[in-house]
Design an enzyme around this catalytic site. Structure first.
Site, PDB file in Angstrom:
ATOM      1  N   HIS A 143      39.950  26.080  -3.122  1.00  0.00           N
ATOM      2  CA  HIS A 143      39.515  26.224  -4.568  1.00  0.00           C
ATOM      3  C   HIS A 143      37.931  26.310  -4.810  1.00  0.00           C
ATOM      4  CE1 HIS A 143      43.591  25.496  -5.881  1.00  0.00           C
ATOM      5  NE2 HIS A 143      43.338  24.443  -5.465  1.00  0.00           N
ATOM      6  N   ASN A 423      19.362  11.366 -12.743  1.00  0.00           N
ATOM      7  CA  ASN A 423      20.125  11.585 -11.417  1.00  0.00           C
ATOM      8  C   ASN A 423      19.924  13.046 -10.802  1.00  0.00           C
ATOM      9  OD1 ASN A 423      22.588  10.630  -9.755  1.00  0.00           O
ATOM     10  ND2 ASN A 423      23.455  12.605 -10.691  1.00  0.00           N
ATOM     11  N   ARG A 426      17.147  12.854  -8.431  1.00  0.00           N
ATOM     12  CA  ARG A 426      17.402  12.100  -6.971  1.00  0.00           C
ATOM     13  C   ARG A 426      18.157  12.812  -6.249  1.00  0.00           C
ATOM     14  NH1 ARG A 426      17.879   7.641 -10.890  1.00  0.00           N
ATOM     15  NH2 ARG A 426      19.988   8.097 -10.875  1.00  0.00           N
ATOM     16  N   ASN A 429      16.965  17.503  -4.263  1.00  0.00           N
ATOM     17  CA  ASN A 429      16.284  17.567  -2.825  1.00  0.00           C
ATOM     18  C   ASN A 429      15.914  15.999  -2.426  1.00  0.00           C
ATOM     19  OD1 ASN A 429      14.834  17.985  -0.825  1.00  0.00           O
ATOM     20  ND2 ASN A 429      13.645  19.611  -1.729  1.00  0.00           N
ATOM     21  N   HIS A 433      12.648  13.789  -2.028  1.00  0.00           N
ATOM     22  CA  HIS A 433      12.820  12.515  -3.102  1.00  0.00           C
ATOM     23  C   HIS A 433      12.577  11.398  -1.972  1.00  0.00           C
ATOM     24  CE1 HIS A 433      15.176   9.148  -4.649  1.00  0.00           C
ATOM     25  NE2 HIS A 433      14.623   9.578  -5.821  1.00  0.00           N
ATOM     26  N   TYR A 441       6.268   6.244  -4.623  1.00  0.00           N
ATOM     27  CA  TYR A 441       6.616   5.017  -5.808  1.00  0.00           C
ATOM     28  C   TYR A 441       6.423   3.724  -5.160  1.00  0.00           C
ATOM     29  CZ  TYR A 441       9.862   2.918  -9.142  1.00  0.00           C
ATOM     30  OH  TYR A 441      10.391   2.047 -10.097  1.00  0.00           O
ATOM     31  N   SER A 464       4.058  15.352  -7.654  1.00  0.00           N
ATOM     32  CA  SER A 464       5.080  16.438  -7.676  1.00  0.00           C
ATOM     33  C   SER A 464       4.833  17.646  -8.482  1.00  0.00           C
ATOM     34  CB  SER A 464       6.548  16.001  -8.006  1.00  0.00           C
ATOM     35  OG  SER A 464       7.529  17.034  -8.003  1.00  0.00           O
ATOM     36  N   HIS A 468       3.978  21.430  -6.584  1.00  0.00           N
ATOM     37  CA  HIS A 468       4.504  22.563  -7.046  1.00  0.00           C
ATOM     38  C   HIS A 468       3.837  23.625  -7.371  1.00  0.00           C
ATOM     39  CE1 HIS A 468       8.120  19.902  -6.727  1.00  0.00           C
ATOM     40  NE2 HIS A 468       8.959  21.242  -6.437  1.00  0.00           N
TER      41      HIS A 468
END
Length: 569
Positions: A143, A423, A426, A429, A433, A441, A464, A468
């Site tokens: 499927h 979410n 996280r 990528n 991350h 962090y 980030s 970018h």
């Protein structure tokens, strides 16, 4: 012998003469029965049983059962995911633990050291385990694979549409890939620039770290002096040698967008890898300096560092879990899929984007034109989002992982099921991350002694967003901070609005809707600015003119028209 009809009449007469077979029509109860009768069976005046109440009760019970079923399934799925994650964590922690002698012979120091190479230093950091990519597992289901076949069919239709239009307009098949030739122009210069960057990353960080580690066996004053010296040299190399010089080559040679994108992506990737190598190995040398359990500090071999530079991860380890063999057929299929995605992007741009932006470039910038442009850009923006994910995060990384026998293929998770932007960030990528989580962090929390978690999150978003926007600014040749504003404003806002406590299909729909809308905004505004800079060049521009968006005031000469001026990509 009596007939069947007579026996039927006799049975019916017995049923009529027996009053116990009927409920009391006057509301009374028969002897031996409950005085209230059946609560679900209500009697009307004509003697018919009213079943609407029973049906409604059954429908309510069915609805409650369906709601309970969905809740149980969600809870079960969440518990299974948590269980599998904890199981993976426990299995990785058991890899470095020797088995009891009752099950196997004691591990030697060499074998125990080999198992420990997969673990992060001091037990903190990312655990690498053998696992497949999620799409490889999903494509084994017919499927899911059918959806992949649908995209292939759509690519075939794009190709046929382009051929038919060219045949009707030109009277012949036009196999012209001038857009690809333009986008990847000056490719030999790109290869030479990459080769210089790679060789410098291979030699400079490793040499500086090796010299610094050897200097840590001297006096305390010498250790501090060499730490400042080699640390400053490494930062200077990161900022000047790997940061400024490749950008200078790109800008001075006016490389086209795709060539610029390759150089800047590789520039950022190598800088992140060099930082990870130093960040993971410096604590080992400091731990040796404190304990001095061996004659000298443990320095990784050049082959280990070289493998890390090519490995599809940004977290350094001396060794990674490896597969026993390389499936070259799998590598070829992934590289062909990357090539297919490249042509998919080309045909989608030719059929969906160029006709739209050709007409939009003739209009003065206003709210109506912007709204129409954004909504017309959502479809191609959605295509490029999915194609970029599939081509790079799945095909490209899996091809290199297979060539290197790199066994941990979790480059992404099921981001498409996300009901929150937290979410999504996280799982979209995982490779990037992990680097942001462990080196931005967690290091920010370590420096601040875990007192400023919101500031740490804000710093991660800022890093980030800046990276970018830098990649897009260098690739397009202008500064137009659309992506930066979306990251810092809507990205931060949605991170708190669409948080992890948001569950249910509606939140997944809202996440996809906002994601597609954001892609439309990005594609529309950057494309408008790209064409405005070509149609409305400034003869004498100041620094402020370079920062001001050209698309807000540019209007191409309507008398020229697209037929009188050669179309410029």
């Amino acid at each position: 012998m009596e007939t069947g009809g007579e026996s039927l009449l006799r049975s019916r007469s017995r049923a009529v003469n027996n009053p116990s077979t009927f409920p009391d029509l006057d509301g009374g109860s028969s002897p031996g029965r409950h005085p209230h009768g059946n609560a679900d069976n209500r009697i009307t005046s004509n003697g018919k049983i009213e079943v609407e109440h029973v049906i409604s009760k059954k429908l309510q019970l069915k609805k409650k059962a369906e709601g309970l079923k969905s809740d149980l399934m969600r809870q079960f799925e969440s518990q299974v995911h948590d269980f599998m994650d904890s199981l993976i964590e426990e299995s990785t922690s058991l890899e470095s633990t020797p088995l009891p002698a009752a099950f196997s012979s004691p591990l030697s120091d060499k074998e125990r050291s080999k198992l420990g190479h997969f673990q992060p230093p001091h037990g903190h950091g990312k655990h690498f385990v053998t696992r497949r990519s999620l799409l490889d597992e999903l494509f084994e289901v017919n499927h899911i694979r059918t959806i992949y076949h649908m995209f292939i069919a759509l690519l075939i239709l794009f190709i046929l549409s382009t051929f038919v239009v060219d045949f009707l307009d030109e009277g012949r098949l036009v196999l012209d890939f001038d857009l690809l030739v333009y986008a990847f122009g000056q490719f030999p210069l790109v290869v030479c620039t990459w080769l210089c960057m790679f060789l410098s990353v291979l030699l400079v960080p490793y040499t500086l770290f090796h010299l610094w580690s050897q200097s840590q066996s001297g006096s305390r004053g010498q250790q501090r002096l060499y730490t400042w010296l080699f640390g400053s040299a490494f930062l200077l190399y990161q900022g000047l040698g790997l940061g400024f010089l490749p950008t200078f080559v790109v800008v001075t040679n006016s490389l086209p967008p795709a060539s610029c994108f390759i150089v800047t992506i590789e520039q950022v990737r190598l800088m992140m890898k060099a930082h990870s190598f130093v960040r993971e190995n410096v604590p080992r040398v400091l731990a040796w300096k404190k304990d001095k359990t061996s004659s000298g500090p443990v320095v990784p071999q050049v082959s280990q560092y070289l493998y890390f530079l090519f490995a599809p991860t940004l977290i350094y380890r001396d060794k990674y879990p490896r597969n026993p063999v390389t499936r070259w057929g799998y590598v070829a299929s992934k590289l062909l899929q990357v090539l297919g995605c490249l042509f998919y992007t080309y045909y989608a741009f030719v059929r969906l984007c160029i006709p739209q932006f050709r007409s939009i470039s003739l209009q003065l910038f206003n709210l109506r034109a912007m709204v129409l442009c954004v909504f017309n850009s959502i479809l191609p923006g959605k295509f490029y989002l999915l194609l970029g994910f599939f081509a790079f995060l799945h095909c490209w990384l899996n091809a290199f992982a297979e060539m290197l026998r790199f066994a941990d293929r979790m480059f992404y998770k099921d981001w498409w099921n996300s009901t929150s932007y937290a979410n999504y960030y996280r799982t979209w990528n995982v490779v990037v991350h992990d680097w942001l989580y462990y080196y931005v962090y967690k290091d920010f929390l370590f420096i601040s002694q875990k007192r400023f978690r919101p500031a740490a999150m804000f710093f991660v978003f800022t890093v980030s967003a800046v990276v970018h926007e830098y990649i897009l600014a260098v690739s397009f040749g202008f500064f137009y901070p659309v992506l930066f504003c979306l990251f810092m404003c809507f990205g931060m806002m949605f991170n708190f609005i669409f948080h992890d406590r948001r569950k249910g299909p509606i939140w997944n729909i809202l996440m996809w809707t906002s994601l597609f809308l954001g892609q439309g905004v990005i594609m529309c505004l950057y494309s408008q600015e790209w064409y405005a800079r070509r149609y409305c060049p400034l003869k004498e521009s100041s620094f402020l003119d370079l920062l001001k968006p050209r698309s807000w005031s540019c209007q191409r000469d309507l008398m020229a028209g697209p037929n009188k001026i050669k179309w410029d990509y």
